[in-house]
Design a protein around this motif. Structure first.
Motif, PDB file in Angstrom:
ATOM      1  N   MET A 123       0.831  -0.956   0.105  1.00 45.51           N
ATOM      2  CA  MET A 123      -0.098   0.040   0.251  1.00 45.51           C
ATOM      3  C   MET A 123       0.951   1.021   0.084  1.00 45.51           C
ATOM      4  O   MET A 123       0.876   2.510  -0.875  1.00 45.51           O
ATOM      5  CB  MET A 123      -0.906   0.032   1.277  1.00 45.51           C
ATOM      6  CG  MET A 123      -2.101  -0.778   0.823  1.00 45.51           C
ATOM      7  SD  MET A 123      -3.498  -0.779  -0.296  1.00 45.51           S
ATOM      8  CE  MET A 123      -3.886   0.484  -0.055  1.00 45.51           C
ATOM      9  N   ASN A 124       1.756   1.062   0.712  1.00 44.66           N
ATOM     10  CA  ASN A 124       2.900   1.596   0.582  1.00 44.66           C
ATOM     11  C   ASN A 124       3.634   2.422  -0.687  1.00 44.66           C
ATOM     12  O   ASN A 124       3.582   4.185  -1.152  1.00 44.66           O
ATOM     13  CB  ASN A 124       3.704   1.844   2.022  1.00 44.66           C
ATOM     14  CG  ASN A 124       3.165   2.133   3.493  1.00 44.66           C
ATOM     15  OD1 ASN A 124       2.657   2.645   3.807  1.00 44.66           O
ATOM     16  ND2 ASN A 124       3.527   0.915   4.115  1.00 44.66           N
ATOM     17  N   LEU A 125       3.844   1.291  -1.237  1.00 47.69           N
ATOM     18  CA  LEU A 125       4.884   1.464  -3.036  1.00 47.69           C
ATOM     19  C   LEU A 125       3.451   2.663  -3.428  1.00 47.69           C
ATOM     20  O   LEU A 125       3.759   3.093  -4.039  1.00 47.69           O
ATOM     21  CB  LEU A 125       4.359   0.552  -3.302  1.00 47.69           C
ATOM     22  CG  LEU A 125       5.777   0.393  -4.720  1.00 47.69           C
ATOM     23  CD1 LEU A 125       6.553   1.343  -4.992  1.00 47.69           C
ATOM     24  CD2 LEU A 125       5.584  -1.122  -5.095  1.00 47.69           C
ATOM     25  N   LEU A 126       2.472   1.788  -3.600  1.00 49.10           N
ATOM     26  CA  LEU A 126       1.363   2.868  -4.302  1.00 49.10           C
ATOM     27  C   LEU A 126       0.441   3.598  -3.604  1.00 49.10           C
ATOM     28  O   LEU A 126       0.889   4.367  -4.434  1.00 49.10           O
ATOM     29  CB  LEU A 126      -0.335   1.934  -3.900  1.00 49.10           C
ATOM     30  CG  LEU A 126      -0.441   0.246  -4.416  1.00 49.10           C
ATOM     31  CD1 LEU A 126      -1.749  -0.730  -4.263  1.00 49.10           C
ATOM     32  CD2 LEU A 126      -0.272   0.030  -5.965  1.00 49.10           C
ATOM     33  N   LYS A 127       1.094   4.416  -2.722  1.00 48.97           N
ATOM     34  CA  LYS A 127       0.335   5.923  -2.044  1.00 48.97           C
ATOM     35  C   LYS A 127       2.391   6.515  -2.430  1.00 48.97           C
ATOM     36  O   LYS A 127       1.711   8.010  -3.310  1.00 48.97           O
ATOM     37  CB  LYS A 127       1.138   5.589  -0.503  1.00 48.97           C
ATOM     38  CG  LYS A 127      -0.854   5.219  -0.511  1.00 48.97           C
ATOM     39  CD  LYS A 127       0.060   5.857   1.612  1.00 48.97           C
ATOM     40  CE  LYS A 127      -1.265   5.085   2.419  1.00 48.97           C
ATOM     41  NZ  LYS A 127      -1.907   4.947   3.428  1.00 48.97           N
TER      42      LYS A 127
ATOM     43  N   PRO B 222       9.505   6.748   6.115  1.00 45.68           N
ATOM     44  CA  PRO B 222      10.281   5.553   7.143  1.00 45.68           C
ATOM     45  C   PRO B 222      10.160   4.269   5.624  1.00 45.68           C
ATOM     46  O   PRO B 222       9.179   3.302   5.881  1.00 45.68           O
ATOM     47  CB  PRO B 222       9.273   5.456   7.975  1.00 45.68           C
ATOM     48  CG  PRO B 222       8.358   6.468   7.655  1.00 45.68           C
ATOM     49  CD  PRO B 222       8.761   7.545   6.640  1.00 45.68           C
ATOM     50  N   LEU B 223      10.621   4.846   4.494  1.00 39.70           N
ATOM     51  CA  LEU B 223       9.968   3.071   3.533  1.00 39.70           C
ATOM     52  C   LEU B 223      10.961   3.009   3.152  1.00 39.70           C
ATOM     53  O   LEU B 223      12.454   3.769   2.723  1.00 39.70           O
ATOM     54  CB  LEU B 223       9.354   4.002   2.318  1.00 39.70           C
ATOM     55  CG  LEU B 223       8.082   3.868   2.950  1.00 39.70           C
ATOM     56  CD1 LEU B 223       7.303   5.034   1.999  1.00 39.70           C
ATOM     57  CD2 LEU B 223       7.288   3.347   2.999  1.00 39.70           C
ATOM     58  N   PRO B 224      11.332   1.090   2.192  1.00 39.94           N
ATOM     59  CA  PRO B 224      12.445   0.942   2.023  1.00 39.94           C
ATOM     60  C   PRO B 224      12.860   1.849   0.527  1.00 39.94           C
ATOM     61  O   PRO B 224      12.132   2.383  -0.041  1.00 39.94           O
ATOM     62  CB  PRO B 224      11.916  -0.630   1.922  1.00 39.94           C
ATOM     63  CG  PRO B 224      10.381  -0.376   2.314  1.00 39.94           C
ATOM     64  CD  PRO B 224      10.446   0.545   2.802  1.00 39.94           C
ATOM     65  N   ALA B 225      13.937   1.540  -0.083  1.00 42.01           N
ATOM     66  CA  ALA B 225      14.652   2.427  -0.689  1.00 42.01           C
ATOM     67  C   ALA B 225      14.571   1.088  -1.827  1.00 42.01           C
ATOM     68  O   ALA B 225      14.505   2.595  -2.787  1.00 42.01           O
ATOM     69  CB  ALA B 225      16.240   2.051  -0.451  1.00 42.01           C
TER      70      ALA B 225
ATOM     71  N   LEU C  66      20.951  -4.949 -10.584  1.00 37.69           N
ATOM     72  CA  LEU C  66      21.446  -3.159 -10.452  1.00 37.69           C
ATOM     73  C   LEU C  66      20.391  -3.096  -9.151  1.00 37.69           C
ATOM     74  O   LEU C  66      20.285  -1.579  -8.866  1.00 37.69           O
ATOM     75  CB  LEU C  66      20.682  -3.013 -12.371  1.00 37.69           C
ATOM     76  CG  LEU C  66      21.809  -3.518 -12.691  1.00 37.69           C
ATOM     77  CD1 LEU C  66      21.895  -2.971 -14.023  1.00 37.69           C
ATOM     78  CD2 LEU C  66      23.273  -2.772 -12.645  1.00 37.69           C
ATOM     79  N   VAL C  67      19.095  -3.448  -9.562  1.00 40.60           N
ATOM     80  CA  VAL C  67      18.749  -3.257  -8.219  1.00 40.60           C
ATOM     81  C   VAL C  67      18.648  -2.838  -7.314  1.00 40.60           C
ATOM     82  O   VAL C  67      18.575  -1.977  -6.029  1.00 40.60           O
ATOM     83  CB  VAL C  67      16.715  -3.669  -8.584  1.00 40.60           C
ATOM     84  CG1 VAL C  67      16.010  -3.118  -7.345  1.00 40.60           C
ATOM     85  CG2 VAL C  67      16.178  -3.118  -9.840  1.00 40.60           C
ATOM     86  N   TYR C  68      19.377  -4.072  -6.503  1.00 44.89           N
ATOM     87  CA  TYR C  68      20.436  -4.466  -5.423  1.00 44.89           C
ATOM     88  C   TYR C  68      21.449  -2.919  -4.667  1.00 44.89           C
ATOM     89  O   TYR C  68      21.779  -2.827  -4.151  1.00 44.89           O
ATOM     90  CB  TYR C  68      20.970  -5.655  -5.172  1.00 44.89           C
ATOM     91  CG  TYR C  68      21.996  -5.842  -3.912  1.00 44.89           C
ATOM     92  CD1 TYR C  68      21.278  -6.008  -2.324  1.00 44.89           C
ATOM     93  CD2 TYR C  68      23.029  -5.271  -4.555  1.00 44.89           C
ATOM     94  CE1 TYR C  68      21.210  -6.107  -1.907  1.00 44.89           C
ATOM     95  CE2 TYR C  68      23.674  -5.365  -2.914  1.00 44.89           C
ATOM     96  CZ  TYR C  68      23.189  -6.038  -1.812  1.00 44.89           C
ATOM     97  OH  TYR C  68      23.901  -6.315  -0.418  1.00 44.89           O
ATOM     98  N   MET C  69      21.515  -2.713  -5.877  1.00 45.56           N
ATOM     99  CA  MET C  69      22.961  -1.813  -5.696  1.00 45.56           C
ATOM    100  C   MET C  69      22.571  -0.355  -5.937  1.00 45.56           C
ATOM    101  O   MET C  69      22.701   0.327  -4.636  1.00 45.56           O
ATOM    102  CB  MET C  69      24.069  -2.236  -7.544  1.00 45.56           C
ATOM    103  CG  MET C  69      24.840  -1.044  -6.991  1.00 45.56           C
ATOM    104  SD  MET C  69      25.603  -0.248  -8.761  1.00 45.56           S
ATOM    105  CE  MET C  69      24.183   0.765  -9.882  1.00 45.56           C
ATOM    106  N   MET C  70      21.794   0.116  -6.431  1.00 45.25           N
ATOM    107  CA  MET C  70      20.500   1.075  -5.893  1.00 45.25           C
ATOM    108  C   MET C  70      20.321   1.094  -4.564  1.00 45.25           C
ATOM    109  O   MET C  70      20.444   1.964  -4.016  1.00 45.25           O
ATOM    110  CB  MET C  70      19.711   1.418  -7.486  1.00 45.25           C
ATOM    111  CG  MET C  70      19.940   1.803  -8.667  1.00 45.25           C
ATOM    112  SD  MET C  70      18.788   1.946  -9.391  1.00 45.25           S
ATOM    113  CE  MET C  70      17.558   0.720  -9.998  1.00 45.25           C
ATOM    114  N   THR C  71      19.332   0.337  -4.377  1.00 49.38           N
ATOM    115  CA  THR C  71      18.783   0.502  -3.204  1.00 49.38           C
ATOM    116  C   THR C  71      20.118   0.382  -2.083  1.00 49.38           C
ATOM    117  O   THR C  71      19.965   1.248  -1.140  1.00 49.38           O
ATOM    118  CB  THR C  71      17.667  -1.242  -3.026  1.00 49.38           C
ATOM    119  OG1 THR C  71      19.069  -2.011  -2.515  1.00 49.38           O
ATOM    120  CG2 THR C  71      16.939  -0.928  -3.468  1.00 49.38           C
TER     121      THR C  71
END
Length: 252
Positions: A2-6, A83-86, A236-241
């Motif tokens: 839900m946070n991602l959709l927000k 306060p959300l995951p990268a 690449l996504v892991y590197m970015m986070t």
């Protein structure tokens, strides 16, 4: 979830004005090409080429928009303090872009049907394309291309000033060359890049009064290159986070 959709909704609101204007111009231009071509009795192939250019232009504009959105999300201090995951920072503009592509695709399907009814007796079997694995291979390569841009922007933000921009640009070129080189070495007969997808497309028109175009892409070694590019996307996504988290810790 839900946070991602927000976050996606927030990114949409920030770009809604530009995207809606671009969408309106896209619809008007596409309709104008069809109507003008029919009124002026232009060659059918020319109408399809002009239509393709319109769709290519709006797709490029959408790609630029989501890349700018990602760059702003990294730059805005208040966004990085949420306060959300990268991972959400990466996925939010990416999902917005996928939603935009889906909208363009739906409009494209309707437009192709209209073109087939108005300017041509040949009807493209859209579902043949959607069911073909070459189409999905092309989509994977397109997503990888956007992720490479995101990665370059992320690395560029780690460094201050113009130096970051140059490093990001160099990484963008280097990543593309390196990924393509390794893929060619691993799968020399065929990779799933966009250009080779179009080179592999075969078109067959049925012999009937109401002609139907059947489109099929011959993509050998399909699963190997597809899994390779999927793994590259994940890495690449892991590197970015990792870099986003490190950037917040150091400069927050």
């Amino acid at each position: 979830m839900m946070n991602l959709l927000k976050l996606v909704k927030y990114d949409w609101k920030r770009n809604a004005g530009f995207l809606l204007i671009m969408g309106a111009l896209f619809l008007l231009t596409g309709a104008a090409v069809t109507v003008f071509g029919e009124v002026k009795n232009l060659d059918t192939d020319l109408i399809y080429v002009l239509t393709f250019i319109v769709y290519l232009a709006v797709t490029i504009s959408l790609c630029v928009t989501i890349c700018r959105t990602y760059e702003r999300n990294l730059r805005y201090f208040n966004r990085r303090l949420l306060p959300l995951p990268a991972l959400h920072t990466v996925l939010s503009p990416l999902l917005l872009g996928i939603a935009g592509l889906a909208a363009i695709g739906v409009i494209g399907v309707i437009h192709l049907m209209v073109l087939g009814a108005v300017v041509d007796t040949v009807h493209l079997r859209v579902f043949d394309i959607l069911a073909d694995r070459g189409f999905w291979a092309m989509m994977t390569s397109s997503i990888l291309f956007v992720i490479i841009i995101f990665s370059s922007i992320t690395v560029g933000k780690v460094f201050r000033g113009k130096k970051g921009s140059w490093i990001g640009a160099a990484l963008f070129i280097g990543l593309q060359l390196a990924i393509q080189w390794v893929e060619t070495k691993l799968f020399p007969s065929m990779n799933v890049s966009t250009d080779q997808f179009f080179q592999s497309v075969n078109v067959r028109i049925t012999d009937s009064g109401d002609q139907v175009v059947h489109v099929q892409a011959n993509v050998p070694n399909f699963w190997g290159p597809l899994l390779y590019e999927a793994v590259i996307i994940v890495l690449l996504v892991y590197m970015m986070t990792y870099l986003i988290n490190r950037k917040i810790q150091i400069r927050g």
